[in-house]
Design a protein around this motif. Structure first.
Motif, short mmCIF file in Angstrom:
data_model
loop_
_atom_site.label_atom_id
_atom_site.label_comp_id
_atom_site.label_asym_id
_atom_site.label_seq_id
_atom_site.Cartn_x
_atom_site.Cartn_y
_atom_site.Cartn_z
N ASP A 1 0.84 -1.18 0.00
CA ASP A 1 0.00 0.00 0.00
C ASP A 1 0.88 1.24 0.00
O ASP A 1 1.99 1.23 0.56
CB ASP A 1 -0.90 0.02 1.23
N PHE A 2 0.41 2.30 -0.64
CA PHE A 2 1.18 3.53 -0.70
C PHE A 2 0.24 4.73 -0.71
O PHE A 2 -0.91 4.62 -1.13
CB PHE A 2 2.12 3.55 -1.91
N THR A 3 0.74 5.86 -0.24
CA THR A 3 -0.06 7.06 -0.13
C THR A 3 0.18 7.95 -1.35
O THR A 3 1.33 8.15 -1.77
CB THR A 3 0.30 7.82 1.16
N VAL A 4 -0.91 8.49 -1.89
CA VAL A 4 -0.84 9.37 -3.05
C VAL A 4 -1.54 10.68 -2.72
O VAL A 4 -2.69 10.69 -2.23
CB VAL A 4 -1.53 8.74 -4.29
N THR A 5 -0.87 11.78 -2.98
CA THR A 5 -1.49 13.10 -2.86
C THR A 5 -1.90 13.51 -4.27
O THR A 5 -1.09 13.46 -5.20
CB THR A 5 -0.52 14.13 -2.26
N ILE A 6 -3.16 13.89 -4.41
CA ILE A 6 -3.70 14.25 -5.72
C ILE A 6 -4.13 15.71 -5.65
O ILE A 6 -4.90 16.11 -4.78
CB ILE A 6 -4.91 13.37 -6.08
N GLU A 7 -3.60 16.51 -6.60
CA GLU A 7 -3.94 17.92 -6.63
C GLU A 7 -3.97 18.43 -8.07
O GLU A 7 -3.36 17.84 -8.96
CB GLU A 7 -2.95 18.72 -5.79
N LYS A 8 -4.68 19.52 -8.26
CA LYS A 8 -4.74 20.15 -9.59
C LYS A 8 -3.40 20.79 -9.90
O LYS A 8 -2.71 21.28 -9.01
CB LYS A 8 -5.84 21.22 -9.64
N VAL A 9 -3.05 20.78 -11.18
CA VAL A 9 -1.84 21.45 -11.64
C VAL A 9 -2.26 22.81 -12.19
O VAL A 9 -3.19 22.89 -13.00
CB VAL A 9 -1.13 20.62 -12.75
#
Length: 189
Positions: free
Chosen positions: A180-188
């Motif tokens: 398992d891994f953590t992903v940060t998702i944000e607009k560019v």
């Protein structure tokens, strides 16, 4: 006589609903763990166990249709000191997803084909196609389960799968992650 007909119709309706519910529970309860896994994987992919070998597939996919309107909207996935950029598709589900950003989610591997995560909110499926045939690099939403899926391998047509966007480059970065891994998702910008 009218009252008798109404009672019969009511009894039939209640019996029908009861039998439907019982049949559904019976089918779930009578599968072995191996069958459950096959059904689970097939339903994840939007295909029932009986349909998986029929060769029938619907071709109502939304691959690049409408990509022009949102073609310049991109998101960044940051994980394990890596960054991947996704070009978002123009559909209601993508717009709904964008409204949730920024997000930090935990992803896990599923079937050696995709990385999945469950955002806390279900996304809109308004106007969505009945399914797609995902390819490596597709960033998707699987409506029946309410999960995001990042495909790092091609897969077959899946009912209920909605394409949110496509990874520009770096899809191979997902292949070797085994936990398992953590992903940060944000607009560019």
């Amino acid at each position: 006589m009218n009252k008798t007909v109404q009672q019969i119709l009511l009894s039939l309706t209640v019996s029908s609903m009861f039998l439907t519910a019982c049949n559904s529970r019976t089918n779930e309860g009578n599968t072995s763990s191996e069958e459950s896994l096959a059904i689970h994987q097939s339903s994840k992919q939007g295909v029932t166990a009986d349909e998986s070998n029929s060769g029938d597939s619907q071709d109502s996919t939304l691959d690049n249709e409408g990509a022009d309107a949102m073609g310049d909207i991109r998101i960044k996935l940051t994980f394990n000191n890596e960054e991947v950029i996704v070009n978002m598709d123009d559909n209601q589900t993508s717009k709904d997803f964008l409204s949730l950003l920024p997000l930090t989610l935990t992803f896990e591997d599923y079937a050696g084909t995709e990385k999945i995560s469950y955002p806390s909110n279900k996304l809109s499926t308004e106007g969505a196609p009945s399914g797609i045939d995902p390819t490596a690099g597709d960033f998707t939403y699987y409506a029946p389960w309410g999960n995001l899926a990042i495909y790092y391998n091609d897969f077959r047509y899946s009912d209920g799968l909605i394409k949110l966007g496509k990874i520009e480059s770096g899809v191979e970065k997902f292949q070797d992650i085994n936990s398992d891994f953590t992903v940060t998702i944000e607009k560019v910008d």
